[in-house]
Design an enzyme around this catalytic site. Sequence first.
Site, PDB file in Angstrom:
ATOM      1  N   GLY A   1       5.208   2.773 -22.106  1.00 60.32           N
ATOM      2  CA  GLY A   1       5.102   2.050 -20.841  1.00 60.32           C
ATOM      3  C   GLY A   1       4.705   2.979 -19.704  1.00 60.32           C
TER       4      GLY A   1
ATOM      5  CG  ASN B   1      13.995  -0.787 -14.729  1.00 59.84           C
ATOM      6  OD1 ASN B   1      13.270  -1.129 -13.785  1.00 59.84           O
ATOM      7  ND2 ASN B   1      14.521   0.403 -14.801  1.00 59.84           N
TER       8      ASN B   1
ATOM      9  CD  GLN C   1      13.758  -3.549 -19.169  1.00 61.71           C
ATOM     10  OE1 GLN C   1      14.357  -4.322 -19.902  1.00 61.71           O
ATOM     11  NE2 GLN C   1      13.865  -2.244 -19.302  1.00 61.71           N
TER      12      GLN C   1
ATOM     13  CB  SER D   1       7.643   0.081 -23.284  1.00 61.20           C
ATOM     14  OG  SER D   1       8.318   1.025 -24.086  1.00 61.20           O
ATOM     15  CB  ALA D   2       6.770  -0.410 -28.959  1.00 61.74           C
ATOM     16  CG  HIS D   3      11.406   2.501 -26.309  1.00 65.11           C
ATOM     17  ND1 HIS D   3      12.628   2.665 -25.711  1.00 65.11           N
ATOM     18  CD2 HIS D   3      10.481   2.892 -25.402  1.00 65.11           C
ATOM     19  CE1 HIS D   3      12.443   3.158 -24.477  1.00 65.11           C
ATOM     20  NE2 HIS D   3      11.136   3.299 -24.279  1.00 65.11           N
TER      21      HIS D   3
ATOM     22  CB  THR E   1      -6.296  10.180 -34.247  1.00 63.67           C
ATOM     23  OG1 THR E   1      -7.353  11.140 -34.338  1.00 63.67           O
ATOM     24  CG2 THR E   1      -6.221   9.362 -35.526  1.00 63.67           C
TER      25      THR E   1
ATOM     26  CB  CYS F   1      15.360   8.246 -15.229  1.00 60.85           C
ATOM     27  SG  CYS F   1      14.500   6.906 -16.016  1.00 60.85           S
TER      28      CYS F   1
HETATM   29  C1  PLP Z   1      11.329   1.620 -20.069  1.00 59.95           C
HETATM   30  C2  PLP Z   1      10.451   1.232 -18.934  1.00 59.95           C
HETATM   31  C3  PLP Z   1       9.229   1.876 -18.697  1.00 59.95           C
HETATM   32  C4  PLP Z   1       8.790   3.091 -19.473  1.00 59.95           C
HETATM   33  O1  PLP Z   1       8.446   2.812 -20.794  1.00 59.95           O
HETATM   34  P1  PLP Z   1       8.399   4.043 -21.843  1.00 59.95           P
HETATM   35  O2  PLP Z   1       7.792   3.437 -23.063  1.00 59.95           O
HETATM   36  O3  PLP Z   1       9.806   4.473 -22.043  1.00 59.95           O
HETATM   37  O4  PLP Z   1       7.538   5.089 -21.242  1.00 59.95           O
HETATM   38  C5  PLP Z   1       8.445   1.428 -17.664  1.00 59.95           C
HETATM   39  N1  PLP Z   1       8.822   0.398 -16.913  1.00 59.95           N
HETATM   40  C6  PLP Z   1       9.978  -0.250 -17.098  1.00 59.95           C
HETATM   41  C7  PLP Z   1      10.326  -1.394 -16.222  1.00 59.95           C
HETATM   42  C8  PLP Z   1      10.839   0.142 -18.114  1.00 59.95           C
HETATM   43  O5  PLP Z   1      12.002  -0.482 -18.273  1.00 59.95           O
END
Ligand code: PLP
Length: 397
Positions: A72, A152, A180, A200-202, A238, A326
Amino acid sequence: MGSKYFDYAATSPMDPRVTEAMLPYYTQEFGNPNSLYTLGRDAARALEAAREKFAAGIGAVQPSEIVFTSGGSEADNAAFFSTLRKVAPDGGHLITSAYEHDAVLETAEWLGKHGYDLTLVKPRKDGHVYPEDVKAALREDTKLVSIMHSNNEIGSINDIKSIAALAHEAGALMHTDAVQSLGKIPFDVVDLDVDMASFSAHKVHGPKGVGALYLKRGTRFDALIKGGGQETKRRSGTQNVAGAVGFATALELALEVRESEAVRLAALRDRVIDGVTSRLENVQATVDTGERLPNIASLLVKGVEGESMLLQLDNLGFSVSTGSACSSGSLEASHVLLAIGVPQVIAHGSLRISLGIDNTEADIDEFIDALVPIVEKLRAMSPVYKKMFCGENPITF
Ligand SMILES: *Cc1c(COP(=O)(O)O)cnc(C)c1O
């Protein structure tokens, strides 16, 4: 089922079905998708199938509108740097909000010091960025507006459709950080009419280090990462084939249960808020009006440090966050809470409980039973709690 993990907005475990979908691309299907022989073409096919699936999941018109990234954060950075280098290389005016994720905020602030004018629109006390406040900030030379789809930390959802219409009326590009929102609430790039959106995938049970930028066809873009010209010259290197497959699979699985999970999680969210506020005085939900994410409960616990609660809860096996992930570890109050006008001393006592697939009602009740005595003890030891919050002129939000 059942989990003491209450920090799904920080990250989420990979769904075993996602891991399973990814594994072949690390082993027997390891080809470079840019190679011309069969092994490479097979990998390219998997990558493009992932792109199609992902594009469909966010309502994109064409799969080519999806650029896979390292997360993200990279998508947020690219949304600013890559477009501005094309549409406004010599500067111009930018608008974002004061409560964005740092990946947007730090990028915008850097640009604000390097040739661009930056306006930070303040979200209001109810946690929302108001379209009329964005409208008031727009100028003739505004090049880009970036407002997050949902926050978030406090979970408020913004009216991005109206904000995008205003940005376009003024001739500016519109970006939204939708990290989010993805898989949690309806999100459709065509309906919102945004030019760019970050994912963001995670955060949706996919792999860490994988993200995507939706880039509406025709949007001018200068690749942040240069090299071999992959991702149709928009992101060299890649491709992370397994990562893209994992992200698309994770999104597909999230969308399958989205509606039922939204109902279930919203009830759990309200159970946390109602439970804690009924058993402890001087605790409130940070936001409680307007559109909100079903899975985030943000609480202001007056007279205690968020960090102290976090660590004591951790001792009992609970994972929660205070402020954004963070900023925990430093003693600075959350910029999100300060932006909506929470007084500094109250902002220090924030707790974010973000719920997910494994959480149950019993987990919530266990959590509340754990939190209540922790807060009572911390308040009893606090030199300031009574004076600041229980006297004649209590500090309020
Ligand atoms: C987690 C998050 C990101 C960052 O994503 P990453 O894949 O961890 O770099 C950006 N924006 C929001 C609102 C998020 O919650």
